[in-house]
Design a protein around this motif. Structure first.
Motif, short mmCIF file in Angstrom:
data_model
loop_
_atom_site.label_atom_id
_atom_site.label_comp_id
_atom_site.label_asym_id
_atom_site.label_seq_id
_atom_site.Cartn_x
_atom_site.Cartn_y
_atom_site.Cartn_z
N ARG A 1 -8.18 32.01 -9.98
CA ARG A 1 -9.48 33.17 -9.79
C ARG A 1 -10.82 32.11 -10.13
O ARG A 1 -11.83 32.19 -9.16
N GLU A 2 -10.83 31.23 -11.12
CA GLU A 2 -12.07 30.54 -11.16
C GLU A 2 -12.32 29.30 -10.12
O GLU A 2 -13.67 29.32 -9.66
N MET A 3 -11.17 28.90 -9.39
CA MET A 3 -11.53 28.11 -8.32
C MET A 3 -12.01 28.82 -7.12
O MET A 3 -13.16 28.38 -6.50
N ILE A 4 -11.33 29.95 -6.87
CA ILE A 4 -11.92 30.57 -5.38
C ILE A 4 -13.23 31.31 -5.83
O ILE A 4 -14.19 31.18 -4.98
N ASP B 1 -14.43 5.28 6.06
CA ASP B 1 -14.44 3.77 6.53
C ASP B 1 -13.01 3.87 7.10
O ASP B 1 -12.89 3.19 8.26
N MET B 2 -12.02 4.23 6.56
CA MET B 2 -10.59 4.17 6.88
C MET B 2 -10.12 5.23 8.03
O MET B 2 -9.11 5.26 8.56
N GLY B 3 -11.21 6.07 8.31
CA GLY B 3 -11.03 6.87 9.58
C GLY B 3 -10.40 8.24 9.03
O GLY B 3 -10.12 8.92 9.91
N ALA B 4 -10.42 8.54 7.67
CA ALA B 4 -9.83 9.75 7.34
C ALA B 4 -11.02 11.04 7.70
O ALA B 4 -12.27 10.79 7.70
N ASN B 5 -10.34 12.10 7.82
CA ASN B 5 -11.09 13.23 8.04
C ASN B 5 -11.09 14.39 6.94
O ASN B 5 -11.71 15.53 7.02
N SER B 6 -10.22 13.97 6.13
CA SER B 6 -9.82 15.22 5.01
C SER B 6 -9.35 14.50 3.61
O SER B 6 -8.88 13.26 3.63
N VAL B 7 -9.50 15.34 2.64
CA VAL B 7 -8.96 14.89 1.32
C VAL B 7 -8.44 15.98 0.69
O VAL B 7 -8.69 17.26 0.96
N ARG B 8 -7.39 15.66 -0.10
CA ARG B 8 -6.70 16.80 -0.77
C ARG B 8 -6.88 16.56 -2.43
O ARG B 8 -6.71 15.34 -2.83
N THR B 9 -7.36 17.58 -2.96
CA THR B 9 -7.82 17.32 -4.46
C THR B 9 -6.69 17.40 -5.29
O THR B 9 -6.41 18.30 -6.18
N SER B 10 -5.76 16.54 -5.00
CA SER B 10 -4.59 16.62 -5.88
C SER B 10 -4.70 16.29 -7.30
O SER B 10 -5.46 15.26 -7.47
N HIS B 11 -4.43 17.05 -8.24
CA HIS B 11 -3.62 18.20 -7.96
C HIS B 11 -4.57 19.17 -8.93
O HIS B 11 -3.78 19.68 -10.07
N TYR B 12 -5.82 19.54 -8.79
CA TYR B 12 -6.26 20.52 -9.71
C TYR B 12 -7.79 20.54 -8.66
O TYR B 12 -8.19 19.74 -7.84
N PRO B 13 -8.25 21.62 -8.99
CA PRO B 13 -9.83 21.99 -8.37
C PRO B 13 -10.84 21.07 -8.63
O PRO B 13 -10.77 20.26 -10.09
N ASN B 14 -11.60 20.48 -7.74
CA ASN B 14 -12.37 19.23 -8.27
C ASN B 14 -13.92 19.53 -8.82
O ASN B 14 -14.29 20.66 -8.77
N ASP B 15 -14.74 18.79 -9.14
CA ASP B 15 -16.01 18.72 -9.42
C ASP B 15 -16.78 19.31 -8.45
O ASP B 15 -16.78 18.88 -7.22
#
Ligand code: ADA
Length: 554
Positions: free
Chosen positions: A351-354, A295-309
């Motif tokens: 390793r687990e993230m990728i 809604d705010m017009g963003a096109n990206s998110v950074r999963t600061s500071h760890y891999p996400n669900d």
């Protein structure tokens, strides 16, 4: 566990629900997934706990236990035998147990969220390390030979989509197996007969063109089911379904190029955090966060500071939100990085993230080591190892690291994209443009030239509801001014190819370690929405700037 069905053949059972739980010498029933801080007697509990549940197996089988996230360290026991140890709240892990007898079986997890030398990455910090089984978990019944993973790498040649598909099979029994692998995507079917030795893994690779598929872009995120089935004697014994998209991401000079077009990244940094639920965020709230960001017009998110669900990543795939996913490490100085566990814990995390997130088309950047010791030669060695580890697992995505080692960073030659966190108007007094240009000039002279540059963090704090005609720091007006001043410069500067506002929502911080001194109400209050997702004044400011700025630069 995911936002789509990953198996139609393999039996999968969710273990989400109520588990027996004990902590502080008391017994409870605890929902899974959840943070134990949701319980009124454990609001601040930093310590050990035990989770138990019993499953019933109807006939002797191989089991695979899957945990998508346990915060932050756990020993897993199966009928009292220890079968796994895992560190890090933010990466999934599994355990394969062969020939489990029919009947009741007890699964028990000793979990801790304590800080000590054993934990190099979870420590007192500007976010909170919760406790518990915080992401979904379950078990699967495996045949003797099963599909362990799939890696899908799309590429475009002469205007036609192709993909490299690598399937990992594992034979967990004592005899050789003769199986047939069938891979289907859209109208294409691939097949291969494979002999796989006892107790071994085998990679099966295909390269194939797909004439009728549509690209995944953030404004039209087409997704396809990649269906892998395994046959033995013409009978299907296993399957694994993943969801993929056809897109390329490249770095060309100072630009990030998605499917051949230069893009401008308009993003938010987001912590997985909510009052009442901590980091165990239900899907509808993940989706609400995505709606608000969009809604705010963003096109990206950074999963600061760890891999996400993974469900959050699934949703990003579905709505076309680009993701910078990063390993778990925030603000570590050299002595922290010299913790004897640091390198191994980072390596496991990457390793687990990728390994688990490789196929998400939304992920376009791998990040490492936010604000760590990139100004030291010892630190540089560790940055180098981590970049090399990423490239050894994935050459298809650019790398970066958000730095705050102003005028001292010696690692800028290594990432594909240079990213800096600069808090003009908050920690920095100089005017926004001058500050940026001073730093950028130094970056270009010190290894970071001719690369895309991302402003990976900027912003200022505001206490929701603190309104101040004098527009001072901590007021909503003060924050709105900082956001307006920074975005006016950054979105229009030819040397900047993306921005991630710090931060989407307010988040809880750790009380230990002195954070209380600078973090009113024990929160990082730089959210554009507060912890309940109520918009601050700067919401409309972001919305105006982000929606006016085009997603494409060409
Ligand atoms: C750093 C850090 C963030 C947050 C921020 C702040 O840039 O990367 O995690 O702590 O500062 O609010 O000061």
């Amino acid at each position: 566990m995911r936002m789509y069905e990953t198996h139609k053949i393999r039996k999968t059972v969710s273990l989400d629900g109520m588990w027996d739980f004990s902590a502080k010498e008391k017994n409870y029933k605890m929902p899974v997934p959840a943070c134990w801080e949701s319980h009124p007697e454990l609001l601040n509990y930093r310590g050990k706990a035990n989770y138990k549940t019993v499953i019933n197996i109807d006939k002797e089988s191989n089991l695979r236990l899957v945990f998508k996230g346990v915060s932050h360290t756990t020993d897993v026991y199966f009928n009292s035998s220890k079968v796994a140890h895992h560190y890090n709240a933010f990466t999934p892990f599994d355990v394969v147990l062969k020939n489990v007898k029919a009947g009741n079986q007890e699964i028990s997890l000793d979990v801790t969220n304590e800080f000590s030398e054993a934990s190099a990455l979870h420590k007192s910090n500007d976010y909170y390390s919760y406790g518990g089984i915080t992401r979904p978990c379950g078990y699967e019944i495996l045949p003797d030979c099963y599909i362990k993973n799939i890696f899908f790498t799309p590429k475009k040649e002469n205007n036609v989509w192709w993909a490299d598909i690598k399937v990992i099979l594992e034979n967990i029994c004592e005899s050789e197996k003769n199986v047939t692998l069938k891979v289907t995507l859209d109208d294409v079917s691939l097949e291969e007969n494979i002999i796989i030795k006892a107790n071994s893994e085998k990679e099966v690779c295909f390269t194939q063109n797909f004439k009728n598929v549509h690209s995944w872009t953030f404004d039209d995120p087409n997704l396809y089911m990649l269906n892998c089935e395994l046959f033995e004697n013409n009978i299907v014994i296993d399957d694994l379904i993943d969801r993929v998209g056809f897109r390329t991401v490249e770095v060309k000079g100072e630009h990030i190029v998605l499917n051949g077009r230069k893009v401008f990244i308009k993003g938010f940094n987001r912590h997985e955090d909510m009052p009442e639920m901590g980091c165990a965020i239900p899907v509808q709230m993940m989706m609400k966060d995505i709606w608000l960001m969009k809604d705010m017009g963003a096109n990206s998110v950074r999963t600061s500071h760890y891999p996400n669900d993974e469900r959050f990543l699934d949703l990003c795939d579905e709505v076309g939100l680009l993701v910078w996913e990063e390993n778990h490490a925030r603000g570590l100085y050299l002595p922290d990085m010299q913790n004897p566990n640091f390198e191994r814990q980072c390596e496991d995390c990457i390793r687990e993230m990728i390994y688990n997130h490789y196929n998400h088309p939304s992920i376009i950047i791998w990040g490492i080591l936010n604000e760590c010791a990139s100004e030291t030669p010892e630190g540089r060695e560790m940055y180098k190892k981590q970049y090399e580890q990423i490239k050894s697992m994935d050459k298809s995505r650019p790398t970066t690291s958000a730095s705050c080692r102003y005028y001292e960073d010696i690692c800028l030659d290594m990432p594909d994209i240079v990213s800096f966190n600069i808090y003009s108007g908050w920690y920095f007094e100089d005017p926004v443009k001058e500050e940026f240009e001073k730093q950028k000039k130094w970056i270009e002279e010190n290894g970071g030239n001719n690369k895309p540059f991302i402003m990976s963090e900027f912003g200022g704090a505001a206490m929701y509801g603190f309104r101040d005609p004098a527009r001072r720091k901590w007021s909503e007006e003060g924050q709105a001014d900082i956001i307006n001043d920074t975005l006016s410069v950054y979105l229009n500067h030819e040397k900047i190819t993306g921005t991630y506002i710090w931060q989407f929502c307010d988040c809880r911080v750790t009380e230990e370690g002195g954070w209380f001194g600078s973090r009113a109400c024990m929160r990082n209050n730089k959210g554009i929405v507060d912890m309940y997702r109520r918009p601050k004044l700067s919401y409309d400011v972001v919305k105006r700037h982000y929606t006016e700025k085009s997603d494409y630069l060409d």
